[in-house]
Motif scaffolding. Structure first.
Motif, PDB file in Angstrom:
ATOM      1  N   THR A   2      -7.475   0.557  -2.732  1.00 18.41           N
ATOM      2  CA  THR A   2      -8.144   1.131  -1.575  1.00 18.41           C
ATOM      3  C   THR A   2      -9.412   0.348  -1.253  1.00 18.41           C
ATOM      4  O   THR A   2     -10.209   0.059  -2.139  1.00 18.41           O
ATOM      5  CB  THR A   2      -8.508   2.604  -1.853  1.00 18.41           C
ATOM      6  OG1 THR A   2      -7.304   3.327  -2.143  1.00 18.41           O
ATOM      7  CG2 THR A   2      -9.217   3.240  -0.679  1.00 18.41           C
ATOM      8  N   SER A 101      -7.579   7.833  -3.174  1.00 14.74           N
ATOM      9  CA  SER A 101      -6.934   6.565  -3.530  1.00 14.74           C
ATOM     10  C   SER A 101      -5.571   6.387  -2.865  1.00 14.74           C
ATOM     11  O   SER A 101      -5.005   5.292  -2.910  1.00 14.74           O
ATOM     12  CB  SER A 101      -6.799   6.446  -5.045  1.00 14.74           C
ATOM     13  OG  SER A 101      -5.934   7.448  -5.542  1.00 14.74           O
ATOM     14  N   GLN A 104      -5.422   3.675   2.468  1.00 12.71           N
ATOM     15  CA  GLN A 104      -5.639   2.234   2.452  1.00 12.71           C
ATOM     16  C   GLN A 104      -7.123   1.905   2.526  1.00 12.71           C
ATOM     17  O   GLN A 104      -7.574   0.907   1.974  1.00 12.71           O
ATOM     18  CB  GLN A 104      -4.910   1.571   3.619  1.00 12.71           C
ATOM     19  CG  GLN A 104      -3.412   1.659   3.511  1.00 12.71           C
ATOM     20  CD  GLN A 104      -2.718   1.108   4.746  1.00 12.71           C
ATOM     21  OE1 GLN A 104      -3.315   0.464   5.593  1.00 12.71           O
ATOM     22  NE2 GLN A 104      -1.431   1.372   4.853  1.00 12.71           N
TER      23      GLN A 104
END
Length: 139
Positions: A2, A101, A104
Motif C-alpha cells: 500500500t 492494507s 492500493q
C-alpha cells in the motif's frame, strides 16, 4: 504494498481539510478510481457531504454512504471503518481502519489543529514502524 501519502496543510481548520479531500476525490473520480473516505462521525459525514455538493459549481462528485448498498457511486463516505473498495482510502478518522492494507493507496490529510496532529502523527509512526514507505507532501 500500500502506498501511503500524507498531505500537510498549513491551516488548522476542519473545513479546509474537507475541501482538500474534495480536490483529491475530484482527481480520483477523473482517473476512474473508487475511493472510500473514513470519517469519525455522522456529523463529519454530513459536513463532508455538504462540501462535496458545493465543492465547485462545474463539478459533480458522486458519492454515497457506506450503508447504501444499492448504489455504485465511486466515492463512499464511511464511519464504520469497513469500506468495501480497495483502491483509495482517504483517512479523516482518528483511528486507522483495520483494513487499510487492502487499499492500493492510503491518504492522510494533516491540518495544524492539536487533535488532527495527534492522530496523524500516530498514523505516521504506525506506518513507519511497519516498514511502509511514507510520502510527505507540503501543500
Amino acid at each position: 504494498m500500500t502506498r501511503i501519502d500524507f498531505y500537510v496543510l498549513q491551516s488548522n481548520d476542519t473545513q479546509t481539510r474537507f475541501e482538500f479531500a474534495c480536490r483529491l476525490l475530484d482527481k480520483a473520480v477523473k482517473g476512474d478510481h473508487q475511493s472510500v473516505v473514513a470519517l469519525n462521525s455522522s456529523q463529519d459525514q454530513s459536513a463532508l457531504e455538504h462540501t462535496l455538493l458545493h465543492f465547485r459549481p462545474e463539478t459533480y462528485l458522486p458519492f454515497r454512504s457506506h450503508s447504501d448498498k444499492d448504489s455504485a457511486e465511486p466515492i463512499i463516505l464511511d464511519t464504520s471503518g469497513q469500506g468495501p473498495y480497495h483502491d483509495i482510502l482517504i483517512c479523516l478518522k482518528d483511528e486507522l481502519p483495520e483494513n487499510f492494507s487492502q487499499y492500493q493507496r492510503v491518504i492522510e490529510i494533516v491540518t495544524q489543529d492539536a487533535h488532527t496532529l495527534k492522530s496523524t502523527r500516530a498514523h505516521w509512526a504506525f506506518f513507519k514502524d511497519r516498514g511502509y514507505p511514507v510520502h510527505h507532501h507540503t501543500v
